[in-house]
Write a protein that holds these residues in place. Structure first.
Motif, PDB file in Angstrom:
ATOM      1  N   LYS A 171       1.052  -1.192   0.015  1.00 47.83           N
ATOM      2  CA  LYS A 171      -0.168  -0.121  -0.371  1.00 47.83           C
ATOM      3  C   LYS A 171       1.062   1.469   0.107  1.00 47.83           C
ATOM      4  O   LYS A 171       1.562   1.180   1.071  1.00 47.83           O
ATOM      5  CB  LYS A 171      -0.901  -0.046   1.473  1.00 47.83           C
ATOM      6  N   PRO A 172       0.360   1.987  -0.995  1.00 47.07           N
ATOM      7  CA  PRO A 172       1.167   3.415  -0.224  1.00 47.07           C
ATOM      8  C   PRO A 172       0.862   4.413   0.148  1.00 47.07           C
ATOM      9  O   PRO A 172      -0.417   4.308   0.093  1.00 47.07           O
ATOM     10  CB  PRO A 172       1.200   4.144  -2.745  1.00 47.07           C
ATOM     11  N   VAL A 173       1.569   5.444  -0.047  1.00 47.16           N
ATOM     12  CA  VAL A 173       0.899   6.665   0.426  1.00 47.16           C
ATOM     13  C   VAL A 173      -0.090   7.608  -0.746  1.00 47.16           C
ATOM     14  O   VAL A 173       0.571   7.326  -1.864  1.00 47.16           O
ATOM     15  CB  VAL A 173       2.012   8.290   0.797  1.00 47.16           C
ATOM     16  N   VAL A 174      -1.138   7.399  -0.668  1.00 42.15           N
ATOM     17  CA  VAL A 174      -1.658   8.366  -1.786  1.00 42.15           C
ATOM     18  C   VAL A 174      -2.372   9.654  -1.271  1.00 42.15           C
ATOM     19  O   VAL A 174      -3.388   9.473   0.294  1.00 42.15           O
ATOM     20  CB  VAL A 174      -3.066   7.329  -2.121  1.00 42.15           C
ATOM     21  N   VAL A 175      -2.421  10.772  -2.277  1.00 44.53           N
ATOM     22  CA  VAL A 175      -3.289  12.191  -1.854  1.00 44.53           C
ATOM     23  C   VAL A 175      -3.701  12.763  -3.275  1.00 44.53           C
ATOM     24  O   VAL A 175      -3.440  11.532  -4.625  1.00 44.53           O
ATOM     25  CB  VAL A 175      -1.454  12.757  -1.667  1.00 44.53           C
ATOM     26  N   THR A 176      -4.950  13.214  -2.948  1.00 43.35           N
ATOM     27  CA  THR A 176      -5.702  12.913  -4.038  1.00 43.35           C
ATOM     28  C   THR A 176      -6.380  14.812  -3.667  1.00 43.35           C
ATOM     29  O   THR A 176      -6.508  15.394  -2.911  1.00 43.35           O
ATOM     30  CB  THR A 176      -7.383  12.428  -4.170  1.00 43.35           C
ATOM     31  N   SER A 177      -6.802  15.039  -5.054  1.00 44.97           N
ATOM     32  CA  SER A 177      -7.754  16.945  -5.126  1.00 44.97           C
ATOM     33  C   SER A 177      -9.041  15.918  -5.955  1.00 44.97           C
ATOM     34  O   SER A 177      -9.773  14.958  -6.692  1.00 44.97           O
ATOM     35  CB  SER A 177      -6.664  17.239  -6.455  1.00 44.97           C
ATOM     36  N   LEU A 178      -9.504  16.266  -6.190  1.00 42.20           N
ATOM     37  CA  LEU A 178     -11.396  16.636  -7.048  1.00 42.20           C
ATOM     38  C   LEU A 178     -11.094  17.755  -7.838  1.00 42.20           C
ATOM     39  O   LEU A 178     -10.985  19.095  -7.979  1.00 42.20           O
ATOM     40  CB  LEU A 178     -12.567  17.047  -5.679  1.00 42.20           C
ATOM     41  N   THR A 179     -11.017  17.063  -9.376  1.00 38.92           N
ATOM     42  CA  THR A 179     -11.478  18.412 -10.554  1.00 38.92           C
ATOM     43  C   THR A 179     -12.631  18.348 -10.999  1.00 38.92           C
ATOM     44  O   THR A 179     -13.737  17.365 -10.857  1.00 38.92           O
ATOM     45  CB  THR A 179      -9.872  17.552 -11.745  1.00 38.92           C
ATOM     46  N   GLY A 180     -13.290  19.417 -11.920  1.00 39.58           N
ATOM     47  CA  GLY A 180     -14.425  19.521 -12.960  1.00 39.58           C
ATOM     48  C   GLY A 180     -14.959  20.929 -13.044  1.00 39.58           C
ATOM     49  O   GLY A 180     -13.588  20.764 -13.472  1.00 39.58           O
ATOM     50  N   VAL A 181     -15.984  20.870 -13.461  1.00 40.49           N
ATOM     51  CA  VAL A 181     -16.193  22.187 -14.352  1.00 40.49           C
ATOM     52  C   VAL A 181     -17.280  22.979 -13.760  1.00 40.49           C
ATOM     53  O   VAL A 181     -17.640  24.194 -13.709  1.00 40.49           O
ATOM     54  CB  VAL A 181     -16.695  22.152 -15.842  1.00 40.49           C
ATOM     55  N   SER A 182     -17.811  22.709 -12.360  1.00 43.26           N
ATOM     56  CA  SER A 182     -18.654  23.384 -11.703  1.00 43.26           C
ATOM     57  C   SER A 182     -19.208  22.717 -10.863  1.00 43.26           C
ATOM     58  O   SER A 182     -19.160  21.895 -10.404  1.00 43.26           O
ATOM     59  CB  SER A 182     -20.328  23.368 -12.431  1.00 43.26           C
ATOM     60  N   SER A 183     -18.727  23.422  -9.431  1.00 40.38           N
ATOM     61  CA  SER A 183     -19.920  23.285  -8.389  1.00 40.38           C
ATOM     62  C   SER A 183     -19.291  22.534  -7.171  1.00 40.38           C
ATOM     63  O   SER A 183     -19.677  21.973  -5.900  1.00 40.38           O
ATOM     64  CB  SER A 183     -21.224  22.466  -8.686  1.00 40.38           C
ATOM     65  N   HIS A 184     -17.848  21.820  -7.159  1.00 36.93           N
ATOM     66  CA  HIS A 184     -16.844  21.297  -6.481  1.00 36.93           C
ATOM     67  C   HIS A 184     -15.983  22.289  -5.244  1.00 36.93           C
ATOM     68  O   HIS A 184     -15.362  21.225  -4.879  1.00 36.93           O
ATOM     69  CB  HIS A 184     -16.168  20.429  -7.543  1.00 36.93           C
ATOM     70  N   TRP A 185     -16.401  23.513  -5.842  1.00 35.90           N
ATOM     71  CA  TRP A 185     -15.267  24.205  -4.748  1.00 35.90           C
ATOM     72  C   TRP A 185     -16.173  24.363  -3.365  1.00 35.90           C
ATOM     73  O   TRP A 185     -15.677  24.564  -2.472  1.00 35.90           O
ATOM     74  CB  TRP A 185     -15.638  25.676  -5.227  1.00 35.90           C
ATOM     75  N   THR A 186     -17.616  24.372  -3.024  1.00 35.12           N
ATOM     76  CA  THR A 186     -17.534  23.946  -1.780  1.00 35.12           C
ATOM     77  C   THR A 186     -18.255  22.491  -1.566  1.00 35.12           C
ATOM     78  O   THR A 186     -18.963  22.510   0.018  1.00 35.12           O
ATOM     79  CB  THR A 186     -19.301  24.590  -2.122  1.00 35.12           C
ATOM     80  N   THR A 187     -17.657  21.723  -1.777  1.00 33.55           N
ATOM     81  CA  THR A 187     -17.775  20.187  -1.389  1.00 33.55           C
ATOM     82  C   THR A 187     -16.475  19.818  -0.305  1.00 33.55           C
ATOM     83  O   THR A 187     -15.220  20.497  -0.070  1.00 33.55           O
ATOM     84  CB  THR A 187     -18.158  19.583  -1.997  1.00 33.55           C
TER      85      THR A 187
END
Length: 534
Positions: A171-187
């Motif tokens: 198992k590695p260390v995993v870091v993430t981000s969420l991409t998209g075109v709308s509305s995910h900035w408030t999630t």
């Protein structure tokens, strides 16, 4: 095909796609390597398939290719002098490993191994795999509009993300981000990792306004990741995580805790770019602060976590812990994979702007990275650094408008925020970008993953799947050739190497079974589509 004519073939635009590969191995800069070969005509070790009722044979193919333990993508073919054009199984792969695979052939007229060799039937293959440093960084993610989001609650959706292409043995260390075109900035939840293993992780995304999977698809939400085995890699990146269940959380306020993370083992001489995520067993998808770094130094940083009524005890009970990857500012070439590039905007002088639709609670910035990916759009994972208040905002790990040269970030602060306040608090954007850089005129490979392929119903006897090949970064439509892999029952199907609706970034296949087929069985049997494109 029954009753086929030249006229109908032309009407339906039937045409042959092909890729030719010299026998042997080719190194593909920035991507990995390919290897092609064939069994001996007339002397292939065909065996009778006992359950085939006289209509089936198989062969275990040893390729002689060296993929350092990585299982490649295989596309296959059968050559011969006669009769093999009417059999099924020629492009259907079983039991793929780093050193070979099995092929079953079904001939409704009956077939024996001796007959197959008399007809000079032999197996041909092209295999392809990336070969990242197992101890080094790896990157990937899902594709906007094609991510398999699932319903979790009225306010939440989830997705299991495949990282098996990284070929990690642990198992590695995993870091993430969420991409998209709308509305995910408030999630929240885009950088909250659940159920991570050597080959996958899951994220749950929470929206206080409610969220439907259809909207997530419409808004092209997708999860990008970086992953690395803990420790410092040969290329200079470093990864780690605080202990599960025993992270030294410290009380900060009724709704806040923090932890100081020691990175001194990495031996950085200057402060690197830190990208952080939060891991745990439960509840951490509704936190903020996991991608908001404080007091970043060459040997440590601090993370504050905000959640209503959070306590150190509950954080430990739910196994909250911080995952992190550190990258020196600048570009690193990753052998067999591509390259990574990290940087940050200027603290106190970031070009924040007021988001007019944010009602006084939103700001944004267009980040120019200075990275050179030769026109390829990389995967971005992001963070916000500062001196105060950014641990309670959303948007720090949410990416908008990614291009080869930059991206946009929106931040939402329910207490209200202005660009001048953000700079007074020294808010700045940090990022790590990663992309493969295949030769645009050269070969590329990929496919879906067995058990995680988004098969869709087409008819009682057919299913279909749209396969993403956008990672190849083709500027125009390539030639794509395919095979169907799995663990059961696909040797008697057709369609696995029949390409529909191919573009520069995707293709679709329809798989037909005379016995009938359900998407649930295709998942159970781990059917997946592998491709080569050029």
């Amino acid at each position: 095909q029954k009753d086929i004519t030249e006229k109908n073939a032309k009407k339906n635009k039937y045409h042959i796609k092909w890729i030719a590969h010299p026998v042997g191995t080719i190194t593909v800069p920035g991507l990995g390597k390919t290897c092609a070969g064939k069994t001996v005509s007339g002397k292939t070790a065909w065996k009778t398939y006992e359950n085939g009722k006289g209509k089936g044979i198989y062969v275990d193919v040893k390729t002689g290719c060296n993929f350092r333990g990585a299982t490649p993508r295989y596309v296959t073919e059968v050559a011969g002098s006669s009769h093999h054009w009417t059999v099924t199984g020629t492009s259907e792969v079983y039991s793929p490993t780093a050193t070979g695979f099995r092929m079953y052939l079904f001939d409704k007229s009956g077939i024996k191994p001796s007959e197959a060799n008399k007809r000079a039937w032999s197996v041909q293959w092209i295999a392809a795999a990336s070969e990242p440093d197992r101890d080094g960084i790896c990157f990937g993610g899902t594709t906007g509009g094609m991510t398999s989001w699932q319903y979790y609650s009225a306010h939440g959706i989830k997705v299991k993300v495949d990282e098996s292409a990284c070929k990690f043995k642990k198992k590695p260390v995993v870091v993430t981000s969420l991409t998209g075109v709308s509305s995910h900035w408030t999630t929240t939840g885009g950088s909250s990792v659940y159920s991570d293993t050597a080959s996958s992780y899951t994220i749950y995304v929470h929206s206080s306004k409610g969220i439907k999977t259809a909207n997530a698809q419409k808004w092209k939400w997708a999860s990008d990741f970086l992953a690395q085995i803990p420790g410092k890699s040969k290329s200079g990146t470093c990864a780690g995580e605080t202990p599960l269940g025993s992270t030294k959380w410290v009380y900060y306020s009724k709704n806040g805790i923090y932890v100081d993370v020691d990175t001194s083992a990495c031996g950085f001489s200057k402060t690197p770019v830190y990208k952080t995520s939060i891991g745990g067993a439960s509840h951490h998808w509704t936190t903020t602060g996991a991608s908001s770094v404080y007091k970043a130094k060459k040997n440590s940083f601090r993370i504050y976590i905000h959640q209503k009524d959070i306590t150190e005890k509950n954080a430990k009970k739910n196994k909250y812990h911080i995952k992190w990857i550190a990258h020196p500012v600048g570009t690193i070439t990753v052998p067999g994979l591509g390259k990574t590039c990290a940087g940050k905007t200027v603290s106190g002088k970031t070009a924040w702007k007021t988001y007019e639709n944010g009602k006084g609670k939103g700001i944004y910035v267009d980040v120019k990275t200075g990275c050179n990916f030769r026109g390829a759009t990389p995967r971005y994972v992001t963070e916000v650094a500062g001196s105060s208040h950014h641990w309670t905002v959303t948007g720090t790990s949410e990416v908008y408008s990614p291009t080869a040269t930059g991206f946009r970030m929106y931040l939402f602060d329910k207490s209200g925020i202005k660009p001048s306040e953000a700079n007074k608090r020294a808010w700045s954007v940090q990022w790590i970008a990663a992309a493969s850089e295949p030769d645009r005129d050269g070969i590329c490979f990929g496919g879906t993953t067995g058990g995680m392929t988004s098969w869709q119903y087409y008819s009682a006897h057919g299913i279909k799947v749209k396969v993403d090949e956008s990672a190849c970064k083709f500027k125009k439509k390539p030639v794509v050739v395919t095979s169907l892999t799995g663990v059961s029952s696909h040797w008697t199907t057709t369609g696995g190497s029949s390409v529909y609706s191919d573009t520069a970034s995707s293709y679709t296949i329809y798989v037909h079974s005379s016995k009938g087929i359900k998407t649930a069985n295709a998942q159970k049997w781990k059917w997946a589509s592998d491709f080569l494109a050029q």
